[in-house]
Design a protein around this motif. Structure first.
Motif, mmCIF file in Angstrom:
data_model
loop_
_atom_site.group_PDB
_atom_site.id
_atom_site.type_symbol
_atom_site.label_atom_id
_atom_site.label_comp_id
_atom_site.label_asym_id
_atom_site.label_seq_id
_atom_site.Cartn_x
_atom_site.Cartn_y
_atom_site.Cartn_z
ATOM 1 N N TYR A 81 0.836 -1.199 0.000
ATOM 2 C CA TYR A 81 0.000 0.000 0.000
ATOM 3 C C TYR A 81 0.875 1.255 0.000
ATOM 4 N N TYR A 109 0.280 2.942 -3.667
ATOM 5 C CA TYR A 109 -1.017 3.601 -3.486
ATOM 6 C C TYR A 109 -1.489 4.252 -4.788
ATOM 7 N N VAL A 135 -6.118 -2.307 5.637
ATOM 8 C CA VAL A 135 -5.364 -2.363 4.387
ATOM 9 C C VAL A 135 -5.655 -3.671 3.653
#
Length: 459
Positions: A297, A301, A330
């Motif tokens: 992440y 992103y 997440v």
């Protein structure tokens, strides 16, 4: 907590207070972490002196019995390493072998379809693995239940949603991998058989429901209470400038390193530690690092679909998450991504002129001697493979570095810090929060489903 209490009642007679004020407590076989291990915590004068995650599961020697086998067997052999994420092992194996073999020129449409089908298969694994962890292993920690069975008594609809989501992931693996557990349809070069158009159409209908259920999952987990525990992690994951990474990309660190998989051993090292059967991996000589959803992440992103970014924002996440207790959010974001990606790919395939039928689809490869390297993103993080084969395609050596061994040191570090932050709690409550901290990482200690023997020593 009730489960912890029951175990403590059983072992009260084993606890003792020594003359030098040493206290030892043992709790056996707590559930909801995969594999067999133990945690030893040493506290002296309310200061945590030592935190060790001891993995006593016996080594299984996959790397040792692969030499002498044909290179084409690598995907099927490595799939047996893990019953939860066999696709990850297969994908790393086939990419490494294909790097060695020379590729006969093939139609771009064939290469593109193989790439898409591999991403579809990987999406199925991310869904079933992440959902298993979110609903069955991790959520009970936040909601005060011993397990998902107890959770289902009060929240039947929620658990049923999780089971249906996991079933869709399993169905994706069966459709493209041949069967749900240890899929058999993956081969070096491509796939032994394509699914039927009817099977893909039926799956597409399930993906439509799954996407909405994934959004509901994000909303659900974002409302949990989270321990205040942000850390300055060295995140390591694959990075791809165009897509959220599954099979492709460079290995990237938060500190700025960007390397191809063939340079992994120049920067990352494995060490034996006396207290565990699992190797400890370091970045450089002695630096802990963190692989998994939070690392992906952080680095990727920008490559998430718009819907995932919006869901992350609605859940209170920024473009990075530094609190491992929020890793459950997440993971839920990545579930939504997997549904978005699978739906996109499948719709494109169904709308193309490609003729679906039960036939093989694979690249034409010529075997040659060489060394191949590959890294893919297993649900739990970076999975790295290296193989050497001779001119007949016989495997000469193999090395596999799984996500959990890479996270072992950072897990131990976090355990110590969480314990210090909660050192004034009684042993029962401290046990609970430490187990939850371990489950933040969803460690796959073996591929079993039971875990923890906790030993606390207070001086």
């Amino acid at each position: 907590m009730q489960l912890v209490n029951r175990f403590l009642e059983k072992v009260n007679n084993m606890s003792h207070q020594s003359k030098n004020n040493t206290r030892e407590i043992k709790v056996d076989y707590l559930a909801r972490v995969e594999g067999e291990g133990a945690l030893r915590l040493l506290i002296e004068q309310d200061q945590v002196k030592q935190a060790q995650l001891r993995i006593f599961e016996p080594p299984r020697f996959f790397e040792s019995f692969m030499p002498g086998r044909d290179y084409k067997e690598a995907p099927d052999i490595t799939a047996r390493i893990c019953g939860i994420c066999p696709v990850a092992y297969q994908m790393s194996a086939v990419h490494a072998m294909e790097q060695i073999c020379s590729n006969v020129e093939q139609a771009p449409e064939t290469k593109s379809l193989i790439r898409d089908l591999r991403r579809l298969l990987y999406c199925g694994e991310w869904i079933e693995s992440h959902i298993l962890h979110i609903y069955m292993l991790h959520a009970p920690d936040f909601l005060g239940y011993d397990d998902a069975i107890a959770l289902a008594k009060d929240h039947k609809n929620i658990v049923q949603r999780g089971l249906r989501l996991k079933k869709i992931g399993n169905e994706m693996i069966r459709c493209f991998g041949g069967r749900e557990i240890h899929p058999i349809n993956v081969k070096v070069g491509g796939f032994y058989k394509l699914p039927t158009e009817e099977a893909c159409s039926a799956l597409l209908e399930q993906l439509n429901w799954g996407r909405q259920a994934a959004l509901e999952t994000i909303e659900w987990v974002s409302a949990f209470y989270f321990e205040d525990f942000e850390q300055d992690y060295e995140f390591v994951s694959l990075y791809h400038g165009n897509v959220y990474p599954l099979n492709e990309g460079v290995i990237k660190t938060r500190s700025g390193l960007s390397i191809k998989p063939n340079a992994f051993e120049q920067h990352f090292f494995e060490k034996h530690e006396a207290h565990t059967n699992a190797l400890h991996a370091t970045f450089g000589e002695d630096q802990n690092y963190f692989v998994g959803p939070m690392a992906r992440y952080f680095h990727n992103y920008a490559q998430l679909p718009r819907a995932c970014k919006q869901a992350a924002s609605d859940a209170g996440l920024n473009q990075a998450c530094y609190n491992p207790f929020k890793s459950i959010i997440v993971r839920a974001i990545e579930v939504l991504f997997a549904f978005e990606e699978a739906q996109r790919i499948l719709e494109d395939c169904m709308q193309s002129s490609f003729s679906w039928c039960d036939r093989e689809i694979a690249l034409d490869l010529t075997v040659q001697a060489g060394i191949g390297y590959a890294a893919t993103e297993a649900p739990r993080g970076l999975l790295w493979h290296r193989y050497e084969i001779d001119e007949q395609g016989v495997i000469l050596s193999a090395k596999i570095v799984p996500p959990t061994s890479q996270n072992q040191r950072i897990i131990e570090s976090d355990i110590g810090k969480v314990a210090q932050q909660n050192v004034m709690k009684n042993d029962q409550d401290l046990t609970h929060i430490l187990e939850q901290a371990i489950r933040n990482y969803d460690p796959c200690i073996s591929c079993a489903t039971h875990f923890l023997n906790l030993e606390v020593v207070r001086l």
